[in-house]
Write an enzyme that holds these catalytic residues in place. Structure first.
Site, PDB file in Angstrom:
ATOM      1  N   ASP A  43      -5.322   6.234  -6.569  1.00  0.00           N
ATOM      2  CA  ASP A  43      -5.783   5.303  -5.554  1.00  0.00           C
ATOM      3  C   ASP A  43      -7.308   5.374  -5.562  1.00  0.00           C
ATOM      4  O   ASP A  43      -7.907   6.250  -6.203  1.00  0.00           O
ATOM      5  CB  ASP A  43      -5.210   5.695  -4.183  1.00  0.00           C
ATOM      6  CG  ASP A  43      -5.120   4.511  -3.225  1.00  0.00           C
ATOM      7  OD1 ASP A  43      -5.746   3.468  -3.494  1.00  0.00           O
ATOM      8  OD2 ASP A  43      -4.423   4.632  -2.199  1.00  0.00           O
ATOM      9  N   HIS A  60      -7.971   5.640   3.948  1.00  0.00           N
ATOM     10  CA  HIS A  60      -9.292   5.027   3.794  1.00  0.00           C
ATOM     11  C   HIS A  60     -10.320   5.765   4.652  1.00  0.00           C
ATOM     12  O   HIS A  60     -11.492   5.861   4.293  1.00  0.00           O
ATOM     13  CB  HIS A  60      -9.264   3.551   4.208  1.00  0.00           C
ATOM     14  CG  HIS A  60      -8.476   2.678   3.293  1.00  0.00           C
ATOM     15  ND1 HIS A  60      -7.120   2.514   3.432  1.00  0.00           N
ATOM     16  CD2 HIS A  60      -8.850   1.934   2.223  1.00  0.00           C
ATOM     17  CE1 HIS A  60      -6.691   1.687   2.488  1.00  0.00           C
ATOM     18  NE2 HIS A  60      -7.716   1.333   1.742  1.00  0.00           N
TER      19      HIS A  60
END
Length: 375
Positions: free
Chosen positions: A295, A225
């Site tokens: 993702d 992230h």
């Protein structure tokens, strides 16, 4: 002279007719291409309730977006209740979204249980436990937890869950897997068995499952992230075991590919953008024929390294079928991300940078899964 004039007029009319026919054929082909691109997009948006003026309505109806992803937390603004506020609200939102199109729409969340749950107890949803804690108690506990999650999603109108997580707990200190108890176990047999149970419970209730995060995120020391994470020195071959077994058994509909970099698999690109990982390892070597989803492409590992057009190009070249554009990263929220993405992909096809056939094949895989599970 008169005959010559008539002949010239006839030839001009014939040429005009051919040109018009060619233009019509190009327009038809481009319309089909745009539909295929829309089917490949998995889009996030803001709003617990939407109306006809919301951009997601345009995105679904005009750009043929075939999948959406819902969140409780909005990262750009740092506020809660982005899409999820209560069971009744969520059901109404999902019903409205499905009503925008005659085609089945994937409405997805990440509801693994425990700390990774978009549907939270404080908002009136049933409590769920982490994969690690249920696996420690045995198959019965895993099945019970999976059943609660599947029933919760089904009743709300959510039909795609990005779970189960089959990352092997190689590094219990991994900030986004081990520390959050997202892995069932460090034992690959346990991970495989628990994932099979989880998928069975979701399939029974009309919820599509997705294994993640291929080719393995459990050994990572960092968080994708935030930025690039290289697992080349920590990753283990055994992390592929759950995928190999479950794919060989014909149990897997969808696989999510991680943004980790793993030089040992033949590429310096993040796995989600790597042909060696997707087309090579997952498709060719493991024989996976289902849907491959990236993702979230808004995560730092991708968004900090690549622009939107380059990200889309690399993901499609790698072999991704669903491109996750959550619009929920640290960057500015972009209500026009869909038209920008569609136009960029169309342009790259026209320039020969992307294959129309590859895009159509990906869209057809998504449609086939919808027909198999949502009809």
């Amino acid at each position: 002279m008169k005959n010559k004039i008539v002949a010239l007029l006839f030839l001009a009319a014939l040429t005009a007719g051919v040109t018009q026919g060619q233009t019509a054929a190009v327009d038809t082909a481009d319309a089909a291409l745009r539909r295929d691109i829309g089917e490949m997009l998995l889009i996030g948006f803001r709003g617990t309730a939407i109306d006809s003026g919301h951009h997601i309505v345009r995105d679904i109806q005009e750009y043929h977006v075939g999948s959406v992803i819902l969140f409780e937390y909005d990262s750009p603004s740092g506020t809660h209740h982005r899409n999820v506020a209560s069971p009744q609200q969520l059901k109404e939102l999902c019903t409205y979204l499905q009503g925008l199109t005659d085609e089945p729409l994937f409405i997805s969340v990440d509801q693994e249980g425990g700390m990774v749950a978009r549907l939270k107890v404080r908002d009136g949803f049933p409590a769920t436990r982490s994969p690690q804690s249920t696996a420690a108690e045995g198959d019965k506990a895993v099945r019970s937890n999976a059943r609660v999650v599947a029933q919760m999603l089904r009743s709300a109108g959510v039909n795609l869950n990005f779970a189960p997580c089959v990352d092997v707990n190689v590094n219990p200190a991994c900030p986004v897997i081990g520390k959050l108890e997202r892995s069932f176990s460090a034992d690959t047999d346990v991970v495989t068995r628990c994932a099979r149970i989880w998928m069975e419970e979701q399939t029974k209730r009309g919820v599509v499952s997705c294994l993640k995060h291929f080719p393995g995120h459990g050994s990572a020391k960092g968080d994708t992230h935030a930025g690039l994470v290289d697992v080349s020195s920590t990753w283990q071959e055994t992390e592929l075991a759950p995928y190999r077994t479950l794919i060989a058994q014909g149990k897997v509909d969808m696989v999510m590919v991680a943004h980790v970099v793993n030089h040992r698999l033949g590429d310096t690109l993040p796995a989600s953008l790597s042909p060696a990982v997707v087309r090579g390892l997952l498709r060719r070597d493991m024989g996976f024929k289902g849907v491959v989803v990236t993702d979230d492409l808004a995560m730092g590992a991708i968004a900090k390294q690549y622009g939107l057009e380059e990200t889309l190009r690399l993901a499609i070249l790698a072999g991704a079928d669903l491109l996750c554009l959550s619009n929920n990263g640290a960057q500015r929220y972009n209500p026009d991300i869909v038209p920008q993405a569609v136009e960029a992909i169309v342009r790259m096809v026209h320039e020969g940078k992307l294959s129309r056939a590859d895009i159509h094949a990906s869209a057809e895989r998504v449609r086939a899964l919808k027909h198999k599970r949502l009809q």
